[in-house]
Write a protein that holds these residues in place. Structure first.
Motif, short mmCIF file in Angstrom:
data_model
loop_
_atom_site.label_atom_id
_atom_site.label_comp_id
_atom_site.label_asym_id
_atom_site.label_seq_id
_atom_site.Cartn_x
_atom_site.Cartn_y
_atom_site.Cartn_z
N VAL A 77 33.82 40.25 -12.50
CA VAL A 77 33.11 39.79 -13.68
C VAL A 77 34.10 39.64 -14.82
O VAL A 77 34.96 40.49 -15.04
N CYS A 78 33.99 38.55 -15.57
CA CYS A 78 34.92 38.28 -16.67
C CYS A 78 34.49 38.98 -17.95
O CYS A 78 33.33 39.36 -18.12
N GLY A 79 35.46 39.12 -18.85
CA GLY A 79 35.18 39.82 -20.09
C GLY A 79 34.51 38.97 -21.15
O GLY A 79 33.90 39.49 -22.08
N PHE A 80 34.61 37.63 -21.03
CA PHE A 80 34.00 36.75 -22.02
C PHE A 80 33.59 35.44 -21.35
O PHE A 80 34.36 34.90 -20.55
N PRO A 81 32.41 34.93 -21.67
CA PRO A 81 31.37 35.58 -22.48
C PRO A 81 30.56 36.58 -21.67
O PRO A 81 30.49 36.48 -20.44
N MET A 82 29.95 37.54 -22.38
CA MET A 82 29.10 38.54 -21.73
C MET A 82 27.63 38.11 -21.75
O MET A 82 26.91 38.29 -20.77
N SER A 83 27.20 37.60 -22.88
CA SER A 83 25.78 37.27 -23.05
C SER A 83 25.38 36.07 -22.20
O SER A 83 26.18 35.15 -21.98
#
Length: 588
Positions: free
Chosen positions: A409-415
């Motif tokens: 899972v990537c850090g950005f974006p989260m939303s």
């Protein structure tokens, strides 16, 4: 709580405002300083002279008149950029809009005091820490870290008190400063998790030293309390005839009616000694007279004592140790070495885990978003306080350069809101987000000469070496260089390039030629600094939006914890879970 008044739609509206602005201005933030001259960045992106940009910075509110762009760029502008050429034509407008699209300008942040008042609204009036018992962290950390630790630890302690928990998990605990202070000052049981075994070992050693400090501090505190109590009853440190007791700064109380023991001055607590004034010390020493302490009887060897007497003394020693043990000893933190993600099973790392507060102080890159995901996923985590840093180390889900086979899972974006828009910042823009506007405004933070040297070096590599596009980094050559010529030669050796083909005169000519354009670089970097709070704001709004999207989270807010001049990464993402959600998890 008042600080969570902003709803999810309102946060999404703020995100829309920032992304609309950055969609136009992000080209400046994504320009790489190394390529400033080779790509002629100034002429590509800015249509006004550098002196005009610098003038706008020096007199933002007092700027008179409008810039005079030429030719096509007299057409309509948006946020100070020409709609046709996309070049900057109105610096004051850009500065105004950038300020409005920073976190303070958007009105989305609560202050630390507002958060504390909200947390204590339904709590007892007394603070979590004992009044007057404050430790002085300056004794074992620098002023920046001391400011961060004191400011954040009070918030964490209030979260713990509000949620009714006594455990804290510090992810990315590093050297353990926050952990130690939380345990010593607030009597919390803290587990510090760091992926670096070096940090963990260092934290263990520092923990050992602070444990001694804590014991000395507790003895000092007890001695002060005893002295204050006894002074109210007696005139001379509690000595008033044969029936009184002499308290010797944390040593065993001695009474002439009991078996007298020798008083060893070398064992007197040094902290107490240093804090005592000459008059108190004189009174203390005068108390150690033959009238106050009887001459001890000859010591009886243990072998000559009866079994009952040995058992009695053993029992008394154990009781004495238990009484003298500092109350916070049990809660000094436990450093653990582990790489953690949102999927990490905390109970496998911590056998004694109960409900806890999850914290992270300046967690780098993806660790900050992982902390928030962990908070949402783990039922035992009641609240979170996360301060991130190193935005350039974030992974981006929509990065065109990201390998399709890359997992995780990537850090950005989260939303989900920004993920649906496939929003992408870029590494250079995230690097720009790490710049500190407040410090730069006071003339701190940007080492212009080193940036200038590196950009001119890139021109030399382009003109004379076919491998100038190599990704190999030059490293920290500038700090050792005595001149530009020396800098270039050191850099060429670092890159394994033949320096003999360039005489000193040629190298110096490059320096002199581009020195005339150094104002362009300075002005351009000031523009990047102006955009920094907006890019950081988008990253943090995305994290807040993620928490707002979670049904389990009843409270979430962005809070300014630190003074930005002391600690530029000053914003915390704070969240708490609803009690109904916790009950639902337990029933399942």
């Amino acid at each position: 709580m008042a600080t969570s008044a902003l709803t999810l739609p309102e946060i999404q509206r703020r995100i829309d405002e920032v992304t609309r602005f950055l969609s136009i201005a992000l080209n400046i933030a994504n320009a790489h300083t190394v390529e400033f001259y080779t790509h002629d960045v100034w002429r590509q992106l800015v249509a006004v002279p550098p002196q005009e940009v610098l003038s706008a910075f020096s007199s933002c509110a007092g700027h008179k008149g409008e810039p005079e762009p030429s030719g096509d760029e007299r057409s309509k502008t948006t946020f100070g950029f020409c709609d046709d050429t996309k070049r900057l034509v109105d610096t004051p407008k850009l500065l105004q809009v950038a300020k409005a699209h920073s976190l303070p300008g958007l009105g989305v942040c609560a202050s630390r005091d507002e958060l504390l008042r909200s947390l204590r609204e339904h709590e007892p009036a007394s603070p979590p820490a004992e009044e007057g018992a404050g430790l002085v962290p300056d004794e074992f950390m620098n002023s920046k870290k001391s400011h961060e630790v004191q400011s954040m630890s009070e918030v964490v302690a209030c979260l713990a008190q509000h949620c009714g928990v006594k455990q804290v998990i510090d992810v990315g605990s590093g050297k353990g400063y926050l952990c130690s202070f939380l345990s010593l000052q607030y009597d919390l049981q803290v587990y510090g998790i760091d992926s670096s075994i070096t940090n963990t070992h260092g934290a263990q050693e520092r923990n050992r030293k602070l444990k001694k400090f804590s014991r000395s501090y507790q003895k000092h505190k007890v001695a002060r309390e005893r002295t204050t109590t006894d002074s109210a009853q007696d005139e001379l440190l509690g000595i008033n005839g044969a029936d009184d007791i002499l308290h010797a700064a944390g040593e065993e109380a001695v009474s002439p009616r009991e078996e007298a023991v020798p008083v060893n001055l070398s064992k007197v607590n040094p902290i107490v000694d240093k804090s005592s004034d000459p008059e108190t010390e004189e009174l203390f020493l005068s108390a150690l007279s033959v009238d106050a302490v009887e001459t001890p009887a000859p010591r009886v060897p243990p072998s000559q004592l009866s079994v009952e007497e040995r058992e009695r003394r053993k029992r008394e020693n154990l009781e004495r140790k238990a009484q003298n043990r500092p109350s916070s000893d049990h809660s000094l933190f436990s450093p653990l070495t582990s790489y953690v993600t949102a999927e990490t099973e905390l109970r496998e790392l911590i056998n004694e885990l109960e409900d806890a507060v999850l914290v992270g102080l300046h967690t780098c890159g993806d660790l900050a978003p992982s902390t928030l995901r962990m908070f949402v996923a783990k039922g035992e985590l009641t609240s979170v306080c996360s301060v991130g840093c190193c935005y350039h180390l974030l992974t981006e889900e929509c990065d065109p350069a990201r390998q399709e086979s890359a997992h995780g899972v990537c850090g950005f974006p989260m939303s989900q809101y920004l993920r649906d828009q496939s929003w992408f910042c870029g590494r250079n823009a995230r690097m720009s987000a790490c710049l500190a506007l407040e410090r730069v405004s006071l003339g701190q933070g940007i080492q212009m000469e080193s940036l200038f040297y590196r950009a001119v070096l890139h021109v030399i590599l382009r003109d004379h070496y076919s491998s100038f596009k190599s990704e190999k980094r030059v490293g920290n050559v500038y700090s050792k260089a005595k001149s530009f010529v020396d800098y270039v030669r050191r850099a060429l050796r670092r890159l394994d390039l033949d320096e003999s083909k360039l005489p000193d005169s040629v190298i110096q000519d490059y320096h002199d030629t581009y020195r005339a354009r150094v104002d362009e670089m300075f002005a351009f970097n000031m523009l990047k600094v102006t955009l920094a709070p907006c890019i950081e704001g988008l990253i943090l709004l995305d994290r807040l939006c993620y928490l707002k999207e979670q049904e389990a989270v009843s409270f979430s807010a962005l809070v300014q914890l630190f003074d930005p001049l002391l600690s530029p990464r000053c914003y915390a993402v704070v969240g708490m879970k609803s009690l109904s959600y916790k009950t639902q998890l337990q029933s399942n």
